[in-house]
Design an enzyme around this catalytic site. Sequence first.
Site, PDB file in Angstrom:
ATOM      1  N   HIS A 101     -21.204-113.363 -78.268  1.00 31.36           N
ATOM      2  CA  HIS A 101     -20.631-112.029 -78.092  1.00 31.36           C
ATOM      3  C   HIS A 101     -19.113-112.098 -78.075  1.00 31.36           C
ATOM      4  O   HIS A 101     -18.532-113.082 -77.600  1.00 31.36           O
ATOM      5  CB  HIS A 101     -21.104-111.399 -76.776  1.00 31.36           C
ATOM      6  N   GLU A 119     -21.872-112.021 -69.971  1.00 28.93           N
ATOM      7  CA  GLU A 119     -23.162-111.899 -69.318  1.00 28.93           C
ATOM      8  C   GLU A 119     -23.398-113.109 -68.435  1.00 28.93           C
ATOM      9  O   GLU A 119     -22.641-114.086 -68.476  1.00 28.93           O
ATOM     10  CB  GLU A 119     -24.293-111.761 -70.358  1.00 28.93           C
ATOM     11  N   HIS A 176     -25.206-118.958 -77.402  1.00 31.96           N
ATOM     12  CA  HIS A 176     -26.296-119.066 -76.437  1.00 31.96           C
ATOM     13  C   HIS A 176     -27.601-118.522 -76.999  1.00 31.96           C
ATOM     14  O   HIS A 176     -27.602-117.726 -77.938  1.00 31.96           O
ATOM     15  CB  HIS A 176     -25.956-118.301 -75.156  1.00 31.96           C
ATOM     16  N   ARG A 196     -25.260-112.764 -84.526  1.00 30.07           N
ATOM     17  CA  ARG A 196     -26.361-113.716 -84.616  1.00 30.07           C
ATOM     18  C   ARG A 196     -25.924-114.899 -85.480  1.00 30.07           C
ATOM     19  O   ARG A 196     -25.491-114.721 -86.618  1.00 30.07           O
ATOM     20  CB  ARG A 196     -27.574-112.994 -85.217  1.00 30.07           C
TER      21      ARG A 196
HETATM   22 ZN    ZN Z   1     -26.404-112.599 -75.225  1.00 32.87          ZN
END
Ligand code: ZN
Length: 322
Positions: A101, A119, A176, A196
């Site tokens: 991200h 996150e 991740h 992605r």
């Molecule tokens: Zn994520």
Amino acid sequence: MGTSSSKLLFLDPVFVEKIWGGRKLETEFGYEIPDGPIGECWAISAHPHGDCRVAEGPFAGTTLSELWDTHRELFGSAPGDRFPLLVKILDACDNLSVQVHPDDAYAAEHEDGSLGKRECWYVLDADEGAQIIVGQHAHDRAEFLQMVREGRWDSLLNEVPIRAGDFFPVEPGTVHAILAGTLILETQQSSDVTYRVYDFDRVDAAGNARDLHIRQSADVVDYSAEPPADGAIRTPEVDGITHLLHNDSFDVLRVRVHEGAPIAIDQRWDYLCVSVVDGAGAVELEGEARPLAKGAHFIALSGAGTLRFSGEMELICSYVER
Ligand code: ZN
């Protein structure tokens, strides 16, 4: 208004079907979920892709985003053009894609003013031998792109064994993936921007692969970050409270309440997000007790004062430092 219960905003979760999802949100948490593979419970969210509604009280039926826009005083008049946090439970029956991200600056410039996405994961349950990908081993953009091109995933990706009770901060720029056999509570910025990197060469029934975003990924990866070796929590637990994370975006606490040892949390925030991830008990404020059980999520609003938790429970709480 004015009663203690109106200071606690209970929300109805939004459930999202995912190809990698399972049924644990029903079997482990008792939620009534739709048929099919359900991967995500958006438990506290004002994001347009899953805007939770207030479950009860004077604002029943109102979405969290509407309340943020029209009743900011409930949130201590906190600044910001959107409710900044998003709390999810993820049931990964299969692997999620390998992703990364952007931070706020990159997202604002390239993703139509979106927030970036920071996150963190608290592992609720993990199958024997389950692993997770967090971090990568390329030293710069060129090496990253070459390893991606050559499909050298084992050398590129940092895979770590996991067990219940582990915690992983996932900063923007960290490659991740949550892998199969994992039940996780994720606290994140209210953003849905994902690049992605790799999808395990999967295709859907029609033979289509999901899009990859290699250039954007290479732009945002933090090549200087040291990948973690495990998810062990190293901050000490003090009187049942472990401060798992502190950064510019939010703070995360784990609270373990035991019979005979109630925990009081003073109000040092504008509002506090609370998720009951295990056990049962009660929260008391202004002399009024409200029962709680695993799977409940609420926001303690501005003016809630001191929250007293009793029973046998594990909670994950988050807030934005004021
Ligand atoms: Zn994520």
